[in-house]
Design a protein around this motif. Structure first.
Motif, PDB file in Angstrom:
ATOM      1  N   ASP A  10       0.832  -1.209   0.000  1.00 47.83           N
ATOM      2  CA  ASP A  10       0.000   0.000   0.000  1.00 47.83           C
ATOM      3  C   ASP A  10       0.863   1.255   0.000  1.00 47.83           C
ATOM      4  N   SER A  11       0.245   2.388  -0.327  1.00 53.41           N
ATOM      5  CA  SER A  11       0.965   3.662  -0.271  1.00 53.41           C
ATOM      6  C   SER A  11       1.431   3.884   1.161  1.00 53.41           C
ATOM      7  N   GLY A  12       2.567   4.509   1.313  1.00 52.88           N
ATOM      8  CA  GLY A  12       3.151   4.686   2.635  1.00 52.88           C
ATOM      9  C   GLY A  12       4.083   3.548   3.018  1.00 52.88           C
ATOM     10  N   THR A  13       4.103   2.484   2.212  1.00 57.35           N
ATOM     11  CA  THR A  13       4.970   1.343   2.457  1.00 57.35           C
ATOM     12  C   THR A  13       6.213   1.462   1.589  1.00 57.35           C
ATOM     13  N   SER A  14       7.365   1.143   2.159  1.00 59.49           N
ATOM     14  CA  SER A  14       8.617   1.182   1.422  1.00 59.49           C
ATOM     15  C   SER A  14       9.315  -0.156   1.589  1.00 59.49           C
ATOM     16  N   PHE A  15       9.822  -0.709   0.473  1.00 60.78           N
ATOM     17  CA  PHE A  15      10.497  -2.005   0.516  1.00 60.78           C
ATOM     18  C   PHE A  15      11.740  -1.928  -0.354  1.00 60.78           C
ATOM     19  N   GLU A  16      12.858  -2.432   0.182  1.00 61.00           N
ATOM     20  CA  GLU A  16      14.097  -2.472  -0.582  1.00 61.00           C
ATOM     21  C   GLU A  16      14.637  -3.888  -0.530  1.00 61.00           C
ATOM     22  N   GLY A  17      14.974  -4.433  -1.718  1.00 64.61           N
ATOM     23  CA  GLY A  17      15.502  -5.784  -1.766  1.00 64.61           C
ATOM     24  C   GLY A  17      15.148  -6.490  -3.046  1.00 64.61           C
ATOM     25  N   LYS A  18      14.918  -7.792  -2.922  1.00 63.76           N
ATOM     26  CA  LYS A  18      14.629  -8.637  -4.078  1.00 63.76           C
ATOM     27  C   LYS A  18      13.283  -9.323  -3.864  1.00 63.76           C
ATOM     28  N   ILE A  19      12.463  -9.312  -4.920  1.00 61.74           N
ATOM     29  CA  ILE A  19      11.175  -9.986  -4.847  1.00 61.74           C
ATOM     30  C   ILE A  19      11.039 -10.909  -6.056  1.00 61.74           C
ATOM     31  N   SER A  20      10.549 -12.119  -5.814  1.00 64.00           N
ATOM     32  CA  SER A  20      10.260 -13.091  -6.868  1.00 64.00           C
ATOM     33  C   SER A  20       8.843 -13.580  -6.637  1.00 64.00           C
ATOM     34  N   PHE A  21       8.081 -13.711  -7.730  1.00 65.50           N
ATOM     35  CA  PHE A  21       6.696 -14.138  -7.564  1.00 65.50           C
ATOM     36  C   PHE A  21       6.119 -14.708  -8.849  1.00 65.50           C
ATOM     37  N   THR A  22       5.003 -15.407  -8.687  1.00 65.56           N
ATOM     38  CA  THR A  22       4.138 -15.791  -9.785  1.00 65.56           C
ATOM     39  C   THR A  22       2.796 -15.139  -9.490  1.00 65.56           C
ATOM     40  N   GLY A  23       1.950 -15.044 -10.469  1.00 68.20           N
ATOM     41  CA  GLY A  23       0.669 -14.384 -10.250  1.00 68.20           C
ATOM     42  C   GLY A  23       0.812 -12.884 -10.409  1.00 68.20           C
ATOM     43  N   SER A  24       0.061 -12.127  -9.609  1.00 70.60           N
ATOM     44  CA  SER A  24       0.042 -10.670  -9.727  1.00 70.60           C
ATOM     45  C   SER A  24       0.398  -9.999  -8.409  1.00 70.60           C
ATOM     46  N   VAL A  25       1.224  -8.952  -8.513  1.00 77.13           N
ATOM     47  CA  VAL A  25       1.609  -8.147  -7.363  1.00 77.13           C
ATOM     48  C   VAL A  25       1.337  -6.690  -7.715  1.00 77.13           C
ATOM     49  N   ARG A  26       0.721  -5.965  -6.777  1.00 81.57           N
ATOM     50  CA  ARG A  26       0.464  -4.535  -6.970  1.00 81.57           C
ATOM     51  C   ARG A  26       1.256  -3.747  -5.935  1.00 81.57           C
TER      52      ARG A  26
END
Length: 94
Positions: A10-26
């Motif tokens: 969500d807005s206001g959230t900050s993430f730094e790093g590596k992400i791996s996924f299947t499907g959908s990410v918003r």
């Protein structure tokens, strides 16, 4: 067929790093790093990304800066901004 959303930053959230996924990410917050996906990455209107992306599909409604590799398609909405340093996109729709 619309893919089911699996993760949401969500807005206001900050993430730094590596992400791996299947499907959908918003992402409506801020992400910096790398993303590898056999899926769809949706950058919402308030989302900002500074990353190296290797995804199946990318939908940009916010801001993306970095190296973008999209295997199938990239969609950039009316308010979306894409600064692709790699230039490896397919099927770009504005």
């Amino acid at each position: 067929m619309k893919a089911e959303l699996q993760t949401f930053l969500d807005s206001g959230t900050s993430f730094e790093g590596k992400i791996s996924f299947t499907g959908s990410v918003r992402i409506d917050g801020h992400f910096r790093g790398t993303a590898n996906a056999d899926g769809t990455l949706i950058v919402g209107e308030t989302g900002t990304i500074d990353a190296k992306l290797d995804v199946r599909c990318l939908i940009v409604r916010g801001s993306v800066v970095g190296e973008v590799t999209a295997k199938e398609r990239v969609e950039v909405g009316p308010q979306g901004r894409l600064d692709d340093r790699a230039g490896r996109r397919r099927g770009v729709r504005l």
